[in-house]
Design a protein around this motif. Structure first.
Motif, PDB file in Angstrom:
ATOM      1  N   VAL A 138     -16.725  24.567 -18.350  1.00 14.70           N
ATOM      2  CA  VAL A 138     -15.467  23.901 -17.998  1.00 14.70           C
ATOM      3  C   VAL A 138     -15.012  22.993 -19.132  1.00 14.70           C
ATOM      4  N   GLU A 139     -15.955  22.210 -19.673  1.00 15.20           N
ATOM      5  CA  GLU A 139     -15.574  21.265 -20.716  1.00 15.20           C
ATOM      6  C   GLU A 139     -15.168  21.986 -22.002  1.00 15.20           C
TER       7      GLU A 139
ATOM      8  N   ILE B 171     -10.631  18.589 -13.261  1.00 12.32           N
ATOM      9  CA  ILE B 171     -11.932  19.165 -12.927  1.00 12.32           C
ATOM     10  C   ILE B 171     -12.159  18.980 -11.425  1.00 12.32           C
ATOM     11  N   THR B 172     -12.249  20.074 -10.708  1.00 13.97           N
ATOM     12  CA  THR B 172     -12.363  20.017  -9.248  1.00 13.97           C
ATOM     13  C   THR B 172     -13.808  20.064  -8.763  1.00 13.97           C
ATOM     14  N   ASN B 173     -14.701  20.502  -9.616  1.00 20.67           N
ATOM     15  CA  ASN B 173     -16.131  20.502  -9.282  1.00 20.67           C
ATOM     16  C   ASN B 173     -16.908  20.336 -10.577  1.00 20.67           C
TER      17      ASN B 173
ATOM     18  N   PHE C 253     -16.508  28.719 -12.722  1.00 21.38           N
ATOM     19  CA  PHE C 253     -17.595  29.138 -13.606  1.00 21.38           C
ATOM     20  C   PHE C 253     -18.910  29.130 -12.831  1.00 21.38           C
ATOM     21  N   SER C 254     -19.737  30.139 -13.098  1.00 19.70           N
ATOM     22  CA  SER C 254     -21.053  30.249 -12.469  1.00 19.70           C
ATOM     23  C   SER C 254     -22.117  30.397 -13.557  1.00 19.70           C
TER      24      SER C 254
ATOM     25  N   ASN D 147     -22.515  25.772 -10.721  1.00 24.95           N
ATOM     26  CA  ASN D 147     -21.122  26.033 -10.350  1.00 24.95           C
ATOM     27  C   ASN D 147     -20.247  24.861 -10.778  1.00 24.95           C
ATOM     28  N   ALA D 148     -19.095  25.180 -11.336  1.00 23.75           N
ATOM     29  CA  ALA D 148     -18.118  24.163 -11.719  1.00 23.75           C
ATOM     30  C   ALA D 148     -16.747  24.821 -11.754  1.00 23.75           C
ATOM     31  N   SER D 149     -15.720  24.012 -11.595  1.00 20.45           N
ATOM     32  CA  SER D 149     -14.374  24.577 -11.558  1.00 20.45           C
ATOM     33  C   SER D 149     -13.369  23.595 -12.140  1.00 20.45           C
TER      34      SER D 149
END
Length: 331
Positions: free
Chosen positions: A65-66, A89-91, A44-45, A102-104
């Motif tokens: 992400v959540e 959750i990797t990031n 996600f950006s 940024n999150a992943s």
């Protein structure tokens, strides 16, 4: 993925059959099926901002992400029995006072067969897209791996069982029995009790079981794990066994399993598997009773005319950096 891409590229297409094994807590033919799996990561950006001074200017990728995970957890109620949805959750961003741009999150999707997994993948992508819409972020995803459910071949498994009988039982020393008992003492009693109750092919009263088992009733059972052997089993007939490499009650993917698999117990189990596979391969090469054709006929019946198509898209490459160089040596 490293073993799945060669299958996608046809490396196994000319095999008559294949034999394999997996370390376990009993000597047994693997007559049950493993689940199909897709491993997929979502990225996600959004837009970063100071979480204290200007949170209204941020568009949190972590929020997306959540929210996606919440949606995935509600999805669990509306999937076929036995389906598994697992994520990590990797990031999650840099710091609490920064709205992360940024999150992943990394998902494992498992179900009884490849079709069910692919349908679940489509539904989860919609959940991700919905999370992105709610948070005014964008989302991309990448397939990391994808394997088939396994197709046990009764003809080959029966052959491997007869070779277990020919090889004779495993023999463990007093030191190995003592080590196994000490190792089991580090496992939670509730886990040991559950393992004893759930044992599918072993003597539940033995810590290290030297016997061998072949239960044809297992052909109707699907287990919760997954294996890249599944892809091979949709390309060619596969015979598979497990061997005693750890005491009953030790769970896979734990430090106790690592300790036992790397001990003399695990080495004995590996050598025993090699002996059984070698004896089975010899019988297949001799093929006195037409066993290979029987295995192939069973394979055709099991696949029901469905041609193998890799679960990894053709544009997905092995995770090797382009800058990596392969060392070349001259002799």
């Amino acid at each position: 993925m490293y073993t799945l891409i060669p299958k996608r590229e046809g490396i196994f297409d000319d095999l008559d059959c294949a034999l394999t094994w997996h370390p376990g807590t009993a000597n047994m033919t693997v007559n049950f099926r493993f689940q199909a799996l897709t491993a997929i990561e979502f990225y996600f950006s959004g837009r970063t901002s100071h979480a204290g001074a200007a949170p209204h200017l941020g568009r949190s990728a972590l929020d997306a992400v959540e929210l996606m995970n919440v949606g995935a957890n509600y999805l669990r109620e509306h999937v076929p029995d036995g389906t598994r949805i697992q994520y990590q959750i990797t990031n999650g961003g840099m710091a609490p006072n920064i709205v992360p741009d940024n999150a992943s999150v990394y998902y494992f999707l498992r179900s009884a067969d490849r079709k069910q997994v692919e349908e679940l993948e489509e539904r989860l992508i919609k959940v991700a897209q919905g999370a992105a819409m709610m948070t005014e972020t964008s989302v991309l995803w990448k397939i990391k791996s994808g394997c088939y459910d396994t197709l046990p071949n009764e003809t080959l498994n029966e052959l491997m069982y007869t070779q277990m009988e020919a090889a004779g039982p495993m023999v463990f020393t007093q030191e190995e029995e003592k080590f196994s008992e000490e190792l089991r003492q580090t496992v939670d009693p509730s886990v040991l009790a559950a393992a004893k109750h759930q044992v599918i092919s072993a003597d539940a009263n033995k810590i290290l079981d030297p016997g061998f088992y072949h239960n044809s009733k297992h052909f109707d059972i699907t287990m919760g794990g997954s294996s890249d052997v599944g892809d091979v089993s949709w390309i060619t007939p596969v015979g598979q066994i497990m061997t005693t490499c750890a005491p009953l009650g030790v769970q896979f993917h734990t430090w106790q399993a690592t300790a036992s698999f790397g001990s003399s117990i695990g080495i004995k189990g590996m050598h025993y598997a090699a002996k059984v596979m070698a004896l089975s391969a010899y019988e297949l090469l001799m093929d006195q009773d037409g066993i290979l054709e029987k295995a192939k006929d069973e394979f055709k019946a099991s696949t029901r005319g469905v041609a193998y198509k890799s679960g990894i898209p053709s544009d997905v490459k092995p995770p090797v950096l382009n800058s990596d160089t392969v060392p070349v040596s001259t002799i």
